[in-house]
Design a protein around this motif. Structure first.
Motif, short mmCIF file in Angstrom:
data_model
loop_
_atom_site.label_atom_id
_atom_site.label_comp_id
_atom_site.label_asym_id
_atom_site.label_seq_id
_atom_site.Cartn_x
_atom_site.Cartn_y
_atom_site.Cartn_z
N PHE A 449 0.82 -1.21 0.00
CA PHE A 449 0.00 0.00 0.00
C PHE A 449 0.85 1.27 0.00
O PHE A 449 0.50 2.25 -0.65
N PHE A 450 1.96 1.26 0.75
CA PHE A 450 2.74 2.48 0.93
C PHE A 450 3.87 2.57 -0.09
O PHE A 450 5.01 2.88 0.25
N ASN A 451 3.55 2.31 -1.32
CA ASN A 451 4.46 2.45 -2.45
C ASN A 451 3.68 3.00 -3.63
O ASN A 451 2.44 3.00 -3.62
N THR A 452 4.39 3.45 -4.63
CA THR A 452 3.70 3.76 -5.87
C THR A 452 3.20 2.46 -6.48
O THR A 452 3.66 1.37 -6.13
N ASN A 453 2.26 2.56 -7.39
CA ASN A 453 1.70 1.36 -8.00
C ASN A 453 2.77 0.55 -8.72
O ASN A 453 2.74 -0.69 -8.70
N ASP A 454 3.71 1.23 -9.38
CA ASP A 454 4.78 0.52 -10.07
C ASP A 454 5.64 -0.27 -9.08
O ASP A 454 6.02 -1.42 -9.35
N ASP A 455 5.95 0.33 -7.94
CA ASP A 455 6.76 -0.37 -6.94
C ASP A 455 5.99 -1.53 -6.32
O ASP A 455 6.58 -2.56 -5.98
N ALA A 456 4.69 -1.37 -6.15
CA ALA A 456 3.88 -2.47 -5.61
C ALA A 456 3.89 -3.66 -6.56
O ALA A 456 4.00 -4.82 -6.13
N ILE A 457 3.76 -3.38 -7.87
CA ILE A 457 3.83 -4.47 -8.85
C ILE A 457 5.20 -5.12 -8.83
O ILE A 457 5.33 -6.35 -8.91
N ARG A 458 6.24 -4.32 -8.71
CA ARG A 458 7.59 -4.85 -8.66
C ARG A 458 7.76 -5.78 -7.45
O ARG A 458 8.40 -6.83 -7.54
N ASN A 459 7.18 -5.41 -6.33
CA ASN A 459 7.25 -6.26 -5.14
C ASN A 459 6.51 -7.59 -5.36
O ASN A 459 6.97 -8.65 -4.93
N LEU A 460 5.35 -7.51 -6.00
CA LEU A 460 4.57 -8.73 -6.24
C LEU A 460 5.27 -9.64 -7.25
O LEU A 460 5.17 -10.87 -7.16
N PHE A 461 5.96 -9.05 -8.23
CA PHE A 461 6.66 -9.83 -9.24
C PHE A 461 8.02 -10.35 -8.76
O PHE A 461 8.64 -11.15 -9.44
N SER A 462 8.49 -9.88 -7.62
CA SER A 462 9.84 -10.22 -7.18
C SER A 462 9.98 -11.72 -6.96
O SER A 462 9.07 -12.39 -6.44
N SER A 463 11.09 -12.27 -7.39
CA SER A 463 11.35 -13.72 -7.27
C SER A 463 12.25 -13.99 -6.07
O SER A 463 12.95 -13.11 -5.58
N GLY A 464 12.20 -15.22 -5.60
CA GLY A 464 13.00 -15.60 -4.45
C GLY A 464 12.49 -15.06 -3.13
O GLY A 464 13.23 -15.00 -2.14
N THR A 465 11.23 -14.65 -3.09
CA THR A 465 10.64 -14.09 -1.86
C THR A 465 9.35 -14.84 -1.55
O THR A 465 8.27 -14.25 -1.45
N GLN A 466 9.44 -16.16 -1.42
CA GLN A 466 8.25 -16.99 -1.27
C GLN A 466 7.44 -16.63 -0.03
O GLN A 466 6.21 -16.70 -0.03
N ASN A 467 8.11 -16.28 1.07
CA ASN A 467 7.40 -16.06 2.34
C ASN A 467 7.31 -14.58 2.71
O ASN A 467 7.08 -14.25 3.87
N GLU A 468 7.49 -13.72 1.72
CA GLU A 468 7.50 -12.28 2.03
C GLU A 468 6.12 -11.78 2.44
O GLU A 468 5.99 -10.97 3.36
N PHE A 469 5.07 -12.24 1.75
CA PHE A 469 3.72 -11.74 2.00
C PHE A 469 2.86 -12.87 2.56
O PHE A 469 2.81 -13.97 2.02
#
Length: 794
Positions: A449-469
């Protein structure tokens, strides 16, 4: 005089070529209105043009632009082959032909340069404005001043949103929304009020920056398509005569045909600049925007998007040195997933099939709810600018409450020991937002929520972060984004739908990938990519262009087969519910869009069945008063010219003359007292082909600009020089379905219907865009009921 009056048959064709006339005067009659009203109950409200609720108009000559109803007209894409045009081409030298070709490529290059520059500055402004706002809020959160942090965050958002809504409502209402439906309609042949005006361009750029910076769940990608089209249209105008910024060389582009090609390049450049996807931009223009295509246009569009890519790459390299403030260092690939190597098994394919099916269902539901909400918003927006601004500020406050309040529902998570990035994130962007958590912990929901929309998508697309969310965080974020994306679109702010749909789809995909966990070989980031594809296919109904755009966005070519599979499934499922989101908006606004296919019921009708009279024709040498009277009485933009004895041996159809050409001819006042044909050379001495070119931005000659005396009204004018002697004609017995396909494929404005019997009159009537509209046909023949009203076929 009696012989002259005999060939002035009056025809009210009621087409969308009645711009500038009284709307009620061109109705098809009370009987037609009654039959249409009685037939409305047979169709779903979802597909009913919203404009019909505002007026008693039963034609397609008006549409909603912004929140207001304006007259519209068709564009003249057909080449008018008259004597003046032929003489102009014969007189052109090789240097002039070379100048024309060079200018086309030069303008394509300028469109790419300017659109790329605007796209970069758009990103730069959003990153810095939104970054400053988020940094200020984060600093207050670190000091545990939570109430002040919320008021600062919400206050900044409301100021940005109110400013964006104010300039949109008061300066250019046509800039609201994404603009893709309007550009799509223009390239189909529909010209609406100020959709490509300089004021619209201004508001589109700055309104989009302010709207995205305000934290709305919207994107700048749709507005960038509209921005590119506006830039192309402005360049194609040849500058401004008012400010002495015109160039004689651009006289070649004073026609709708060449401007259409430029605007197609502009739409493709907009996608390339928004997604940094040059090939995807070309395919978007081909698949979604343009209704008419050829190989030469493909090359020019590809050249334009290549220029955009070069401009973006150069400017991004400049920003790597830290001279662009808070602007990120991302390269041309926005969300790089190339580090993950996708390997998948049969169980993964089953999960991917389910992703496609659910994405199609959610996409169809998104379009349904959006249609209902836009109809509700129209009631508010049509009450005036203050209500538009109030609605925007209300949605802004609601969005701020969700963005700031929902992260409190998520629990704090301990920072992973092997985190590549700093945890918790101290700066504006990053995967690990501290929010209210103690040192060493982060709030996963706040990271979205506390990112720009582009950064939020980048976080969701990030690899190697299986347990991040956590699953709960992903579920809350999906519900919020899905809902906010629906209620945000429709406010008086330039807003795109790509980013909300990608955000919701990526969240849903990562949710599925997290559930599968160790039983799948695919990374959750790759599931997020597939989820975004499924939602885009279910909402936009685009396949090839979306597939390439996603692959260019993520640099993940190995995912091509899976992305293709998901897109095909989601589109197929969603097509069973409704049309694509942009097609729905085109129908809702009342824009008379010509589909590539003909409706099945059109096969039961002939071309003559939908022609409504009376018909107005002119003689090749016509009395000035008769022309003036016809132009005042009607709003038609095309008139058949029929020569009768003594001008010809038998009545014959000479061709078609346009209203704009008649006005130029009358303004030249080359009249004669006798009804005789003038030698062609005499007329060519007084007029040039450029005199009959189309002026830009509505600055063309109008009927009220003419100063015709009573004496001149009784004189004659020879029209043979400006008559299109080769208009497209069809036999009156041709099926309406076949005529519709011909009309759309050739990009026509008028289609002459000639009699089957050679002994009859030389012309039966004219088919215009309106005559092919379902509401017109079903109004004349209410017993014809299509199985799926106004629904696209796959």
């Amino acid at each position: 005089m009696e012989n002259e009056a005999q060939h002035h048959h009056f025809r009210w064709d009621g087409g969308n070529d009645t711009s500038g006339t009284d709307i009620e005067s061109s109705l098809d009659g009370p009987s037609v209105r009654m039959s249409l009203e009685s037939n409305r109950s047979d169709h779903s409200e979802l597909y009913e043009p919203l404009v019909r609720k505002r007026t008693m108009n039963t034609t397609s000559q008006i549409a909603i632009v912004g929140a207001n109803v304006y007259p519209i007209e068709s564009l003249d894409y057909e080449i008018v082959e008259n004597d003046l045009f032929k003489q102009d081409w014969r007189s052109r030298q090789k240097i002039q032909i070379a100048e024309y070709i060079i200018l086309k490529w030069t303008l394509s290059m300028l469109i790419g340069l300017l659109t790329g520059l605007v796209g970069f500055l758009n990103n730069l402004a959003v990153e810095n404005i939104a970054g400053f706002k988020l940094l200020l809020t984060s600093n207050l959160m670190l000091e545990h001043r939570y109430a002040l942090a919320f008021f600062t965050y919400a206050g900044c958002n409301m100021i940005l949103a109110g400013t964006a809504a104010a300039i949109c409502a008061y300066i250019a209402p046509a800039a609201a929304g994404s603009g893709i439906p309007e550009v799509k309609a223009y390239l189909n042949g529909v010209d609406a009020h100020s959709i490509l005006a300089p004021s619209t361009l201004f508001v589109k750029i700055f309104g989009s920056i302010l709207g995205v910076s305000a934290g709305f769940v919207l994107g700048k990608e749709g507005p960038m398509v509209h921005t590119g089209a506006c830039i192309a249209n402005l360049l194609g105008q040849g500058g401004s005569r008012k400010y002495h910024l015109t160039w004689r060389g651009l006289r070649y582009f004073k026609n709708d045909r060449d401007r259409r090609d430029l605007i197609t390049c502009g739409a493709a450049a907009g996608v390339a600049a928004a997604f940094r996807a040059p090939v995807g931009g070309v395919l978007f223009a081909l698949e979604e925007a343009a209704s008419w295509w050829r190989s030469a246009l493909l090359w020019r569009t590809f050249f334009t998007t290549a220029i955009v890519a070069v401009v973006l790459r150069s400017l991004i390299e400049f920003c790597r040195s830290g001279k662009c403030g808070l602007f990120g260092e991302g390269g041309l690939i926005m969300f790089d997933l190339s580090e993950s190597v996708p390997t998948y098994s049969m169980s993964d394919l089953i999960a991917i099939l389910v992703l496609g099916v659910v994405g199609g269902v959610f996409g169809g539901l998104f379009n349904f709810l959006l249609d209902k909400l836009l109809r509700t918003y129209s009631i508010i927006n049509e009450r005036g600018a203050p209500f538009k601004i109030l609605l925007t500020i209300t949605i802004s406050l609601l969005t701020s409450c969700c963005s700031f309040g929902l992260p409190w529902l998520a629990s704090c998570t301990k920072c992973p020991a092997d985190a590549v990035e700093q945890c918790p994130t101290v700066t504006r962007s990053g995967n690990y937002k501290n929010f209210q958590c103690p040192p060493g912990y982060y709030n996963g929901l706040a990271s979205l929520f506390f990112n720009t929309n582009d950064d939020a998508i980048r976080n969701l697309f990030s690899s190697g972060t299986q347990n991040e969310f956590h699953l709960s965080s992903l579920f809350i974020f999906f519900t919020a984004i899905y809902s906010l994306g629906i209620i945000t679109y429709g406010i008086a702010v330039p807003s795109g739908l790509f980013i909300p749909v990608i955000l919701a789809g990526a969240t849903y995909g990562r949710f599925v990938g997290t559930i599968l966990g160790t039983i799948t070989n695919l990374d959750p980031g790759l599931f997020a990519l597939l989820g975004a594809a499924s939602f885009l296919g279910g909402t936009m109904r685009m396949t090839v262009s979306v597939c390439v755009i996603l692959l260019e966005l993520t640099n993940e070519l190995l995912m091509l087969p899976l992305v293709m599979l998901v897109l095909l499934i989601s589109k197929t499922i969603a097509d069973g519910f409704n049309k694509g989101v942009y097609d729905q908006i085109v129908v809702m606004k009342g824009l008379p869009y010509m589909e590539a296919h003909a409706e099945p019921y059109m096969r039961h009708l002939a071309a003559r069945d939908v022609i409504s009279g009376p018909l107005i024709t002119f003689s090749g040498v016509e009395r000035v008063g008769n022309i003036i009277h016809a132009l005042r009485l009607t709003g038609h933009n095309g008139f058949p010219v029929v020569d009768e004895p003594p001008l010809s041996d038998t009545p014959e159809l000479v061709g078609l003359v346009l209203r704009s050409h008649l006005l130029v001819l009358l303004n030249g006042k080359r009249f004669t007292k006798d009804r005789v044909r003038q030698p062609c050379e005499n007329v060519l001495m007084n007029f040039g082909a450029s005199d009959f070119g189309k002026s830009g931005l509505g600055k063309g000659l109008k009927l009220q600009d003419l100063e015709i005396t009573d004496e001149e009204m009784e004189m004659y004018v020879d029209m043979h020089l400006i008559v299109n002697t080769s208009p497209y004609t069809v036999a009156e017995t041709m099926s309406l379905a076949k005529a519709q396909v011909l009309f759309r494929a050739l990009g026509l404005r008028h289609l002459c219907v000639v009699p089957k019997n050679p002994k009859g009159p030389p012309i039966v009537g004219i088919l215009t865009r309106h005559d092919f509209m379902p509401e017109h046909i079903l109004g004349l023949f209410p017993h014809l009921k299509p199985a799926k009203p106004l629904r696209a076929t796959t």
